[in-house]
Design an enzyme around this catalytic site. Structure first.
Site, PDB file in Angstrom:
ATOM      1  CG  ASP A 202      15.227  23.500 -35.563  1.00  0.00           C
ATOM      2  OD1 ASP A 202      15.657  24.647 -35.759  1.00  0.00           O
ATOM      3  OD2 ASP A 202      15.734  22.478 -36.068  1.00  0.00           O
TER       4      ASP A 202
ATOM      5  CG  ASP B 183      17.135  18.062 -36.033  1.00  0.00           C
ATOM      6  OD1 ASP B 183      17.120  19.304 -35.922  1.00  0.00           O
ATOM      7  OD2 ASP B 183      17.574  17.473 -37.031  1.00  0.00           O
TER       8      ASP B 183
ATOM      9  CB  CYS C  63       4.425  -0.399   1.869  1.00  0.00           C
ATOM     10  SG  CYS C  63       3.231  -1.480   2.672  1.00  0.00           S
TER      11      CYS C  63
ATOM     12  CB  CYS D 244      -0.941   0.021   1.207  1.00  0.00           C
ATOM     13  SG  CYS D 244      -0.070   0.170   2.789  1.00  0.00           S
TER      14      CYS D 244
END
Length: 822
Positions: free
Chosen positions: A469, A665, A53, A50
């Protein structure tokens, strides 16, 4: 090592191993502990159930020296730890996790080149899941038999029936329920609580009260306890919660299906060419860089490499998301796990094992699936106090009903307290966010979109401005000849192209390369050029077949050959003027062509309500021409921007109040990608751009931006639905469990129905997240503006179905109570 493990076991039992005697003969030197990796590492954590934890592990690990940050994921049952390997110790991290009540599982073999060859598309059901299935089904069967015996008119005296029920319930309580006791004890021993604590307390209360009534009926009657047993409640409670865990585990395996599918793509063997000319099949894990590999028709490419002989078409859709096969020939790169078409070729291995594109993609997706989204912080904060608060509410409920409730006081107070303990388990709260992120990032990977984590996924939803771009993003990234126009009364276009290409053969300028490429594509013979000279910034000069040829700028040609007599090019193309023997011969238009999908991608982004800009270092004319072709408004074009100023332009947009995604890129795009709220890199571009980005489009298709944003919006919506269900469930049903309906209907919720509701809440959150696996790319701008009715109905139908199931549980509870049950 073994000695350390024994010391830890004894210490956990509350004792200490003293000094050990030195053995009489020399022993081999103790091997050094394996070096930990630099930076991030993933620890498999066992025993978490849960959100509480998660908090316990996240608080324990940072106390270990050298651990700098921790992110624990319940859905993947793992902890992503950023460490300083010079300080951090694996043993110390294991001890810290153990002291929190959990366990570090078996670590993967870091020396193995890759796990890809060993994985299949589907994972077998783990032993722990089989154990959950067996125990849950056995508990439910025993519980159903108990209810039949107890509530059917069999007329069996309690003095005869109850001992048999006690025996059956004891087996379930301490065999099937042992998982709750073990985990609750491990947490309690270290001063913490979790869901297992609530289940152990609730089931033990029902079982213990019933056992007392059965074993000491006289004493119970003397103290005023009614002769009512709840063995079926404790048994069904355990069975339903284990059933919920089993269903959750299966759903989480399905959520990780994208990873397993990618891991199953790589072939297990490759056909390697030996130096003596023979061919042999070797395991992919044994391949080395430089090996020559033959790939036959219909086979998968084993690793990343380069074709050295032959040609074919390859289907790269499993990695890039693009369905159109691509042509590959000598010198072209090929990606491992892609599917070869009808051709055959020999390739040289360039990247093997963990360095292949597939292995890196799998690692990126695993990291993304183990990450957290900012929206989870609220759930984490609440979970830190949730279980102790629930235990306090259960105690107050018990005392309140015992002192103020109607008769039978003890029965009602016990039932209400058990209801509160069981119905408030925070499983759904802990699963809502990580499962949705796991499914969302996995689905994105199937579409050729790599999302780095929950932060990027949530940020993509907030984007209102996209900056594109130009070169390599909107356009192909390399110039192409768009037209060849010969002067009136002069050479024919093909002859003009032949002379220009022959002159440009000695040039390395991209525009000249485009002219040569077109001539070769047309199959034109290129005669040898003599006296080649490159005139910096102006063009080239050469002698071709006895003719003086000039190729270059307008100024150079007008200076050498006079007026151009109306020769020009339209749009944003760059003109290369040609003169032959001192006379203007024609003009060749060269442009960086728009990608076929760019206009559609821009239209889809605008349909999503995004403001689309273009950023480029080109002159305004070329920039505006490309923008017009792509469908971008002229006022949204930023031209003649130096590489160093791209990040500044993105920063200005952010300062104006926009949430900006930058798409690029090249190396010069990396600062702008890092500056943007969301950096999106084209996967065909430079590695540094991808490293600076939050999202990578593996195949370079700009429509992937649309898919990424649409998927992120849907994923975040799914997370909010899950968190809303989890919070709403507890807000509504905890008061019901405490007895809020008793004053109106004179009924209390049954512990069995409380367990069923708790299990259903977790399963519903996970199955809602699994619906993301059905996500499809938006089919054009029109589909974005006007989504198909079926898609909208499907989502609402699911949510309505969940609400109806919840209402059904409530109706059953009221009907059961009205019939005399509690």
């Amino acid at each position: 090592d073994v000695m350390d493990a024994m010391r830890t076991a004894v210490a956990n039992a509350g004792y200490r191993v003293g000094a050990t005697a030195t053995p009489p003969r020399a022993t081999a030197a103790r091997p050094a502990a394996p070096a930990l990796p630099q930076g991030d590492m993933t620890l498999p954590i066992e025993g978490m159930t849960c959100a509480s934890c998660v908090l316990h592990v996240e608080r324990a690990l940072p106390k270990v020296p050298g651990v700098q940050s921790v992110a624990v994921n319940l859905a993947t049952e793992s902890a992503r730890v950023h460490i300083d390997p010079a300080v951090a110790s694996m043993d110390a991290m294991r001890t810290a996790v153990a002291n929190a009540g959990y366990k570090v599982g078996a670590m993967p073999d870091a020396a193995a080149p890759t796990a890809l060859a060993e994985a299949g598309a589907e994972a077998a059901e783990p032993r722990t899941d089989i154990d959950l299935r067996t125990k849950s089904l056995a508990s439910l069967a025993v519980g159903a038999a108990m209810m039949a015996v107890m509530y059917l008119p069999l007329h069996i005296a309690p003095a005869i029936l109850d001992p048999f029920l006690l025996i059956a319930a004891s087996i379930i309580q301490f065999w099937a329920g042992s998982v709750f006791y073990t985990a609750a004890w491990a947490a309690g021993r270290h001063g913490t609580t979790n869901m297992n604590t609530l289940v152990a307390l609730g089931s033990s209360a029902a079982y213990g009260y019933s056992a007392f009534i059965t074993l000491w009926p006289g004493l119970a009657a003397q103290w005023g306890f009614p002769r009512s047993v709840y063995f079926e409640s404790s048994v069904l409670l355990i069975g339903l919660i284990l059933l919920g865990r089993w269903l959750e585990a299966g759903a989480r395996r399905r959520a990780a299906g994208a990873i397993r599918a990618m891991m199953g793509l790589q072939p297990k063997t490759a056909r390697v060419l030996s130096p003596d000319g023979t061919e042999r099949d070797v395991p992919v894990a044994d391949l080395a860089v430089g090996d020559l590999i033959r790939v036959r028709p219909g086979e998968k490419v084993p690793v990343d490499g380069e074709i050295v002989e032959g040609a074919s078409t390859l289907d790269e859709s499993m990695l890039t998301g693009e369905s159109v096969p691509v042509d590959r020939g000598p010198g072209d790169p090929v990606i491992g796990a892609t599917l070869n078409g009808s051709g055959s070729f020999v390739m040289s291995a360039r990247k093997v094992g963990r360095d292949t594109a597939l292995a890196q993609i799998v690692r990126l997706v695993e990291e993304a699936q183990g990450s957290k989204a900012p929206v989870q912080r609220l759930a984490d904060t609440i979970s830190a106090y949730f279980v102790p608060a629930v235990m306090g509410l259960a105690a107050l409920t018990f005392i309140g009903w015992l002192l103020l409730g109607p008769a039978p006081h003890l029965t009602l107070s016990l039932s209400a307290a058990i209801d509160v303990l069981i119905i408030a388990c925070p499983c759904a709260l802990g699963l809502a966010t990580p499962v949705a992120i796991m499914v969302g990032t996995g689905k994105a990977a199937e579409l050729g979109i790599l999302i780095r984590g929950g932060d990027a996924l949530e940020q993509a939803r907030r984007i209102d401005t996209v900056v594109l771009d130009k070169t390599g993003t909107l356009t192909r990234g390399h110039p192409e000849v768009t037209s060849v126009e010969a002067a009136d009364g002069g050479l024919v276009p093909d002859r003009l192209l032949t002379y220009a290409a022959a002159a440009e053969l000695g040039s390395e300028h991209p525009l000249g390369e485009a002219v040569v490429a077109l001539a070769r594509t047309k199959g034109l013979p290129l005669p040898k050029a003599e006296g080649f000279a490159a005139l910096a910034g102006r063009g080239v000069r050469a002698r071709v077949e006895g003719h003086d040829v000039l190729v270059g700028s307008r100024a150079m040609i007008e200076e050498a050959a006079g007026p151009l007599n109306g020769l020009h090019v339209d749009g944003g193309a760059t003109p290369l003027f040609v003169a032959v023997d001192g006379r203007p011969a024609g003009v060749i238009a060269v442009a960086d062509a728009l990608k076929p999908e760019s206009r559609e991608a821009v239209a889809e982004l605008q349909a999503l309500g995004l403001d689309v800009w273009m950023l480029t270092g080109d002159h305004a004319g070329a920039a505006e021409s490309v923008a017009a072709a792509a469908g971008i408004e002229r006022s949204r074009v930023l031209a003649q921007v130096l590489p160093g100023d791209k990040a500044a332009q993105v920063r200005r947009l952010k300062e104006a109040g926009h949430v900006v995604a930058m798409v690029g890129d090249g190396v010069n795009d990396a600062p702008a990608l890092a500056q943007a709220d969301l950096g999106i890199a084209i996967g065909t571009g430079a590695d540094v751009a991808m490293a600076a980005s939050d999202v990578t489009l593996v195949g370079g298709d700009l429509r992937g931006i649309v898919s990424a944003i649409a998927l992120s919006r849907r994923t975040v919506r799914t997370i909010r639905q899950g968190l809303g269900w989890a919070f709403g469930y507890n807000v509504v049903l905890i008061p019901v469990a405490m007895g809020a309906l008793y004053g109106v209907f004179h009924v209390l919720l049954s512990p069995v129905l409380a367990a069923a509701a708790m299990a259903m809440s977790s399963v519903s959150v996970v199955t809602n997240a699994l619906r993301l696996r059905g996500f499809r790319r938006p089919a054009g701008a029109e589909a974005i503006l006007h989504p198909p009715l079926g898609a909208r109905i499907g989502e609402w139908a699911y949510l309505v179905a969940i609400a109806l199931v919840a209402a059904g549980i409530g109706a059953v509870a009221l009907a059961w109570a009205a019939g005399g049950g509690v």
